[in-house]
Design an enzyme around this catalytic site. Structure first.
Site, short mmCIF file in Angstrom:
data_model
loop_
_atom_site.label_atom_id
_atom_site.label_comp_id
_atom_site.label_asym_id
_atom_site.label_seq_id
_atom_site.Cartn_x
_atom_site.Cartn_y
_atom_site.Cartn_z
N ARG B 337 0.80 -1.22 0.00
CA ARG B 337 0.00 0.00 0.00
C ARG B 337 0.83 1.27 0.00
O ARG B 337 0.57 2.20 -0.77
CB ARG B 337 -0.90 0.01 1.24
CG ARG B 337 -1.96 -1.05 1.17
CD ARG B 337 -2.78 -1.09 2.43
NE ARG B 337 -3.84 -2.09 2.26
CZ ARG B 337 -4.71 -2.40 3.21
NH1 ARG B 337 -4.67 -1.80 4.38
NH2 ARG B 337 -5.64 -3.31 2.99
N HIS B 408 -6.27 6.00 5.70
CA HIS B 408 -7.10 4.82 5.92
C HIS B 408 -7.00 4.28 7.34
O HIS B 408 -7.99 3.81 7.91
CB HIS B 408 -6.66 3.76 4.93
CG HIS B 408 -7.42 2.47 5.03
ND1 HIS B 408 -8.79 2.45 4.97
CD2 HIS B 408 -7.02 1.19 5.17
CE1 HIS B 408 -9.19 1.20 5.08
NE2 HIS B 408 -8.15 0.41 5.22
#
Lengths: 245, 641, 207
Positions: B337, B408
Site C-alpha cells: 500500500r 485509511h
C-alpha cells in the site's frame, strides 16, 4: 442546481414538529445527499439557527446509521442504495424534495430526522446470537457447511439494520429485519441448536416493541439497501410455527 | 514546538524465553480472580467495534460487571463494519506452507521493523482461535463447494491465509461480536449506553477509575466509575478531515487519556490506502475505499505526457505510462500500500494526474475484460463496480476507474505494554486505539485480526492480573471526579460561548488539508516545520472564532463536532512533532530526506529502531523511547522490485 | 388470516365446480343444489352438513375480517404519525390496495350475491324459483353480470396475493417461486370458472 427542501423539524421527542421549507443553491450533481444537507447545515449554523439533525456515520452504505424518507420513499428512489450513497445527480434543478424521518411507533423521533432504533437491538437481545463463550469454539473446519447454506446465511446476514423496511412497510412491520437474523443464524449448523427458541423469542420481542403485522406487501424488500429477500420472512414464520407447536 | 527527552520506557510484562512460549507463560503468571469476586468487579469499555465489542462481551461472559459506551445509536454501527477485504489467520488450511511463524515474520517485516516481536508473535498465535470463534458464532465466511472455508491471498502475501465474507468481512465479524455483546446485555452482565460520548478520563490516586460521558440526546454530563477502564475507540485518521474513516471517528477519548498521563506512541505512522475514489469537490465529506483486490486485475496508469487531457480511450497504449509495472517489474500493480500510494502521488505531482484537479490515476480493467470476459470481471468485482458507479456516475466497464490514495488507518495510538495496559494503571487500550502490533505499516487483513485478538483473547486474559488487586484500590477520590466533570463542562461552555463566524467543520477541513499537504504521504523538515507553525495559529483562531449553535442540553451535532475538532488540533501538533523528530523513512512515514537512489524509503535502524512514546506535559511533550530488539527476524530493507 | 383464507379458498373451489354444473343443464344444476341440502341424509338431518359448512364459512369470513381489522389496527398503532408526503409504493402498490380495498369490495359483493342468488330477495325471479331460474334471471341483466365480473376479478386478484401470502405466513414459501405461480394459476382458474357461467348466459349459450 437549486433545490427546495421541505424537512421535518422537531426539536425534541415531546414537542410537535412540522415541515419547514429551505432553499439550497448551487448543488453539485456529484454531491451525496448528505453532503447537500451538510452544506445546508453550515449555512444554518452561521445564521445562528439549529442545523438539521440527522444520523449518519460511515457514509459508505454499510453502517446502517443514516436513513430518511425522501419524497415518500425510504432512502430515496435509487434502488439498493442507502441515503449516504444517493447522489444529487438523480435530482434536477428546481426540484422540491421532502425529507422525513422513519415513521413508526417503535422508532420515536429524537430530533428532526433522528429516530431511536434501539428496538432493533432489543430484538437481537431476545435471541439473535449463537451462545458461544470466547475460547470455547471447536476448530473452524470441524463442521463443514454446505456452500448453499453458507450463501443463504450470508445473503440474510448482509442486513445493516437501518430500519428502512419498517419505514416503508404500510403496516410498520419489522419482519424483514427479524427474519433476516433468524434466517442467517438458522441456516448454519452452528445456529441450529437455538433455532426454534430464537425464532420464538425474537418474534415475541418484535411484537412487544409494537411493530405492525406482516402482510407480505413486499415494500420492505423493495427499499432494502441490501435487497434482503421476502424469503427470510417465510423462514421466520416456519421457525416460529415450529417452535410454537 | 519544543520537546524534551525523558527516561526510556520498557515493556515489563512480556516474558523472556522462546518466543512461542511467551504468551503461555504470561497467561500462567497472570493472577486469576475467582468467579464470586468477578461479580463485584466492574470494567468500563468505551467503543463497540471489533475490539471493544468483543472485549465487553467476553468480560461480561467471564462475570465482570461491564458498562459499555458508544457514540453511535447502536453498538452494531462501529466503523469496523466497513472493513471489506478479510482477516488473516495462520490456519494453513491450504497446506501452502503457512504457519504461525510465517504470519509473525510477514507482519514484522510488513511493519517495517517497528513493531514488537513478542506482540506480533502472540497475534499470529491467537489468529487461529479467532477464526474458530467467529465460525462458531455464525459468521458466514466464504466457503467452497466441499463446505470448507475459502481463503485468498491478500496484500501481496505469498500464502493464502485471508478468510473473507465477500467484500463485507468487517461487517460480518462485527455483527458476530455485536451479537455476543447483545447476548450479554440480555444476561445483565453488560450495561450498554449508546449515543454517549466519552469526554474525560477519571484518574483517582493514580489509577484509571472511570469516565465522564455526555449523553448525546439530553446533553447530560455523567460520571461512570469502575475498577478498570478499557478504551477501544479506534483510530484518528479523521485528523485529515478526508479519510476512509466514518464521520464520527475521533481522537477525543484517547487524547483525553493522553492528557491524563497515558503515553501516545508513534502518532505519525499513518497508512495511506492507494485505491480510493478521488475527491470530486470542495463539499466532499469523506473518501470511499475501493478494495485492494481490484489491483489483482486492474492496471494502473497515467498519460505519459504532462497535461494530456484527452479522454482515456483516446490515449494510445504507447502514450500511457503503466508506472507501477515500469518501476516495480517484479510486483507490478501489486506492490504494498505505502509504495503504491507514493507512486501515485509522484506521478500526480509531475502533473500527469487525471480527473478534477489532476489528483487521480487510472485503474483500467479493459485488459481484464478482454482477457477474462465481462462476465468474469462482473462476478469478481461486480459490487465494487456498482459502488464506484453509484458514487462517480461513471461506468468502470466502459472507462477506467479513477483512484487516488486516502488516509485509511493509523498505526500509532496509546502506548501499551504486553498486557495492553497503558502507562496509567487500570487504563487498557485495545484495537486501533493502541499502537501495538503493526509497527510503521499495517498489512492488509491484519486490522480485523488485531482488534479481535485484543478483545476476545488477550485483554480478558491479562486484565484479571490487574483486577486481582482491586480490593486495595479503595474508593474513588471524589475530587478527581468533580474535577473531571468541571473540565468537561468548562470546555463545552467555552465552545458554546465563542459565538464567532466560522463553523467547526470549516476549521476541520482546513486543518485536514494542512495535515494532508504537510504531514501526508510525503513529509519534509520544511513542511513539518511549517505545519507546526500553522496549527497553533489555526487553533488559536478556532477558539476565538468558531460558531457553535444551540445549547448543551439537547442533541447538538454542531457541538459534538466542535469538541472533536478541538482535540484534533492538539493531536495534529503531536503528529507533526513526531514526524519531524523521526528523520528516517519507515512504513507509513516517508521523509523525503531519507530515501535511496531509487526514491524508496530508507530506514535508519541505527538511530530509530525504537517506539516514540510521548508524554503530555504542560511545558511541552516529553519523548520516552522504547528500544526495539529483533531476536528472530533479521532487520532488512524491504524491496519489491 | 392464512387459515381462514385457506378455508374460504377451499369453499371457492367447491363453489366454482358446482357452478360448472350449469353447463350440464337445469336438472343437473337443481339436482346439485338439492344434493347439497340432502347429502348425508339420513345419517344426519337434511341440511345438516350444509348448515355445518355454512356455520364454518360464516365463522371463517368473520374471523378473516376480524384478522384484517386487527392487522389494520396494529398497523395504525405502529405508525401513529403519518408521513407528510404520500408514501410512494416501491412494490407496485398492488398489494395494499387489492387486499384492503379489494377485501371491502368483495365483502359488499358477497352480501349482494347472497341476497340475489341464495335468498332471491334481490332477484327478479324471487326466492321461490328454482336455483337455476334464479341464476338465469339474475344474469340476464347486463349490469348484474358486469358487477359480478368485476367482483370475481377482484376476488382473483385478492387470491393471487392472498394465497401466496398464506404460504409465506405458514412458512412454506421460502425460495419456492413455484408457489407464487401456483397462487396465480389457481386464482386465474377460479376467475375463469366463475366467469364462464354468467358469460355463457349472457351470450345465450345457456338458457
Amino acid at each position: 442546481m437549486n433545490l427546495t427542501l421541505k424537512i421535518w423539524r422537531q426539536h425534541s421527542p415531546d414537542e410537535p414538529g412540522q415541515m419547514v421549507k429551505y432553499h439550497v443553491k448551487d448543488v453539485s450533481p456529484d454531491m451525496s445527499f448528505l453532503e447537500m444537507l451538510d452544506v445546508l447545515n453550515e449555512g444554518l449554523i452561521l445564521a445562528g439557527d439549529d442545523p438539521v439533525a440527522f444520523d449518519h456515520d460511515c457514509r459508505e452504505g454499510i453502517c446502517g446509521m443514516c436513513g430518511m424518507v425522501i419524497n415518500g420513499v425510504a432512502h430515496g428512489e435509487q434502488k439498493a442504495t442507502t441515503t449516504c450513497q444517493l447522489h444529487m445527480r438523480h435530482f434536477k434543478d428546481g426540484d422540491v424534495v421532502t425529507i422525513e424521518p422513519w415513521r413508526a411507533a417503535p422508532f420515536p423521533v429524537i430530533k428532526d430526522l433522528v429516530v431511536d432504533r434501539s428496538a432493533f437491538d432489543r430484538i437481537i437481545q431476545a435471541g439473535g446470537f449463537v451462545s458461544v463463550p470466547a475460547g470455547a469454539a471447536p476448530d473452524a473446519h470441524a463442521v463443514p457447511v454446505p456452500k448453499g447454506d453458507a450463501d443463504d446465511a450470508f445473503d440474510a446476514a448482509t442486513c445493516i439494520g437501518c430500519g428502512a423496511c419498517v419505514a416503508a412497510c404500510p403496516n410498520g412491520s419489522a419482519s424483514l429485519f427479524t427474519g433476516a437474523k433468524i434466517t442467517h443464524l438458522g441456516s448454519l449448523p452452528q445456529g441450529r441448536p437455538e433455532r426454534a427458541s430464537r425464532a420464538k423469542t425474537m418474534v415475541e420481542q418484535m411484537d412487544l416493541e409494537g411493530f405492525g403485522g406482516c402482510t407480505n406487501t413486499g415494500e420492505c424488500t423493495a427499499v432494502c439497501p441490501k435487497g434482503i429477500s421476502l424469503d427470510v420472512i417465510a423462514r421466520m414464520n416456519a421457525d416460529f410455527l415450529k417452535a410454537s407447536r | 514546538m519544543k520537546y524534551r527527552e525523558g527516561e526510556p520506557i520498557r515493556d515489563t510484562k512480556a516474558p523472556e524465553g522462546p518466543i512461542e512460549e511467551r504468551w503461555e507463560k504470561r497467561k500462567f503468571a497472570a493472577r486469576l480472580v475467582n468467579p464470586a469476586n468477578k461479580r463485584k468487579l466492574s470494567v468500563i469499555v468505551v467503543g463497540t467495534g471489533l475490539a471493544g465489542g468483543s472485549a465487553a462481551a467476553t468480560l461480561g461472559e467471564l462475570g465482570y460487571q461491564v458498562t459499555s459506551f458508544c457514540y453511535q445509536d447502536s453498538p452494531r454501527r462501529a466503523h469496523s463494519i466497513a472493513a471489506q477485504g478479510g482477516i488473516n489467520a495462520a490456519k494453513n488450511y491450504r497446506g501452502d506452507g503457512d504457519s504461525i511463524y510465517r504470519l509473525f515474520y510477514d507482519t514484522v517485516k510488513g511493519g517495517d521493523f517497528r513493531a514488537r516481536e513478542s506482540n506480533v508473535y502472540r497475534l499470529a498465535q491467537v489468529s487461529v482461535n479467532i477464526i474458530d470463534q467467529a465460525v462458531a458464532q455464525g459468521v458466514p465466511f466464504a466457503r467452497e463447494y466441499g463446505g470448507l472455508l475459502d481463503t485468498r491471498s491478500f496484500g501481496g502475501a505469498q500464502v493464502s491465509r485471508t478468510f473473507y465474507a465477500r467484500g463485507q468481512t468487517g461487517q460480518q465479524l462485527l455483527l458476530g461480536a455485536y451479537q455476543a455483546l447483545e447476548r450479554q446485555i440480555a444476561a445483565g452482565t453488560v450495561t450498554m449506553h449508546a449515543r454517549h460520548e466519552m469526554l474525560e478520563l477519571i484518574v483517582s490516586d493514580g489509577r484509571a477509575r472511570g469516565v465522564v460521558v455526555r449523553d448525546m440526546v439530553t446533553g447530560e454530563i455523567e460520571s461512570h466509575l469502575a475498577d478498570a477502564v478499557v478504551l477501544a475507540t479506534g483510530g484518528y485518521g479523521n485528523v485529515f478531515f478526508l479519510s476512509t474513516n466514518a464521520k464520527g471517528c475521533n481522537t477525543t477519548a484517547i487524547w483525553r487519556a493522553h492528557r491524563k498521563g497515558a503515553l501516545f506512541a508513534n502518532p505519525c505512522y499513518t497508512q495511506i490506502h492507494p485505491t480510493c475514489i478521488p475527491v470530486s469537490g470542495e463539499y466532499q465529506s469523506k473518501l470511499t475505499l475501493m478494495s485492494e483486490s481490484l489491483r489483482n486485475d486492474g492496471r494502473v496508469w497515467v498519460p505519459l505526457r504532462k497535461g494530456d487531457t484527452r479522454p482515456p480511450a483516446a490515449i494510445p497504449d504507447d502514450e500511457r505510462d503503466y508506472y507501477l509495472e515500469r518501476i516495480y517489474p517484479a510486483f507490478g500493480n501489486l506492490v504494498p500500500r505505502d509504495i503504491a500510494s507514493r507512486a501515485a502521488k509522484n506521478v500526480c505531482d509531475e502533473g500527469r494526474g487525471v480527473g478534477p484537479g489532476g489528483l487521480g490515476v487510472y485503474l483500467d480493467f479493459a485488459d481484464a475484460i478482454t482477457r477474462l470476459g465481462r462476465e468474469a470481471v462482473e462476478e469478481k468485482y461486480g459490487n465494487l463496480f456498482e459502488m464506484y458507479e453509484r458514487i462517480t456516475g461513471e461506468d468502470p466497464y466502459a472507462q477506467p476507474m479513477r483512484i487516488y490514495p486516502a488516509v485509511h488507518y493509523t498505526m500509532g495510538g496509546l502506548w501499551v505494554d504486553y498486557d495492553l495496559q497503558s502507562t496509567v494503571p487500570g487504563l487498557f487500550v485495545v484495537g486501533e486505539a493502541n499502537f501495538s502490533d503493526h509497527g510503521a505499516n499495517r498489512l492488509g487483513a491484519s486490522a480485523l485480526m488485531q482488534g479481535l485478538a485484543d478483545g476476545y483473547f488477550v485483554l480478558p486474559a491479562t486484565i484479571g492480573d490487574y483486577l486481582a488487586d482491586a480490593r486495595d484500590f479503595g474508593p474513588v477520590n471524589e475530587v478527581s471526579v468533580a474535577e473531571a466533570e468541571i473540565a468537561v463542562r468548562d470546555r463545552i461552555h467555552r465552545l458554546l460561548s465563542v459565538d464567532g463566524d466560522r463553523t467547526a467543520d470549516s476549521y476541520h477541513r482546513e486543518l485536514g488539508k494542512l495535515m494532508w499537504d504537510y504531514c501526508g504521504m510525503e513529509r519534509t523538515e520544511a513542511s513539518l516545520t511549517k505545519a507546526l507553525e500553522r496549527i497553533p495559529e489555526l487553533r488559536e483562531e478556532f477558539w476565538r472564532k468558531v460558531k457553535v449553535s444551540g445549547t448543551n442540553e439537547e442533541l447538538n451535532q454542531a457541538l459534538e463536532r466542535a469538541g472533536r475538532v478541538a482535540d484534533f488540533f492538539d493531536l495534529a501538533e503531536l503528529m507533526c512533532l513526531d514526524a519531524l523528530h523521526r528523520t528516517e523513512s519507515c512504513g507509513g512515514h516517508f521523509r523525503a530526506e531519507s530515501q535511496d537512489a531509487d526514491g524508496e524509503a530508507l530506514r535508519d535502524d541505527e538511530h530509530f529502531a525504537y517506539v516514540a512514546a510521548w508524554e503530555h506535559a504542560p511545558e511541552g511533550p516529553v519523548l520516552h523511547r522504547e528500544d526495539l530488539a529483533y531476536e528472530y527476524v533479521t532487520m532488512s530493507q524491504r524491496s519489491y522490485k | 388470516m392464512a387459515v381462514t383464507g385457506a378455508i374460504l379458498v377451499l369453499f371457492l373451489v367447491g363453489h366454482m365446480v358446482g357452478n360448472l354444473k350449469t353447463f350440464a343443464g337445469p336438472e343437473a344444476f337443481n339436482g346439485y343444489a338439492l344434493w347439497l341440502r340432502e347429502v348425508g341424509y339420513p345419517l344426519v338431518p337434511k341440511r345438516g352438513l350444509l348448515t355445518l359448512v355454512e356455520v364454518v364459512l360464516v365463522a371463517a369470513v368473520v374471523l378473516h375480517i376480524w384478522s384484517a381489522v386487527a392487522l389494520y389496527r396494529r398497523a395504525a398503532a405502529a405508525r401513529p404519525v403519518r408521513y407528510a408526503t404520500r408514501r410512494r409504493s416501491q412494490a407496485g402498490g398492488y398489494v395494499v390496495h387489492i387486499m384492503r380495498w379489494g377485501g371491502v369490495t368483495i365483502a359488499l359483493f358477497v352480501v349482494y350475491h347472497l341476497l340475489d342468488l341464495t335468498f332471491g330477495v334481490a332477484n327478479p325471479a324471487g326466492g321461490a324459483a328454482t336455483p337455476y331460474t334464479r341464476m338465469i334471471e339474475g344474469f340476464s341483466r347486463w349490469y348484474v353480470t358486469l358487477f359480478y365480473a368485476v367482483a370475481v376479478i377482484m376476488v382473483g386478484l385478492h387470491l393471487r396475493h392472498g394465497l401466496w401470502s398464506a404460504f409465506q405466513t405458514l412458512g412454506l414459501a421460502r425460495g419456492r417461486q413455484g408457489l407464487r405461480v401456483f397462487a396465480a394459476l389457481l386464482s386465474a382458474v377460479l376467475v375463469l370458472g366463475f366467469l364462464s357461467v354468467p358469460f355463457a348466459i349472457m351470450i345465450g349459450v345457456v338458457k
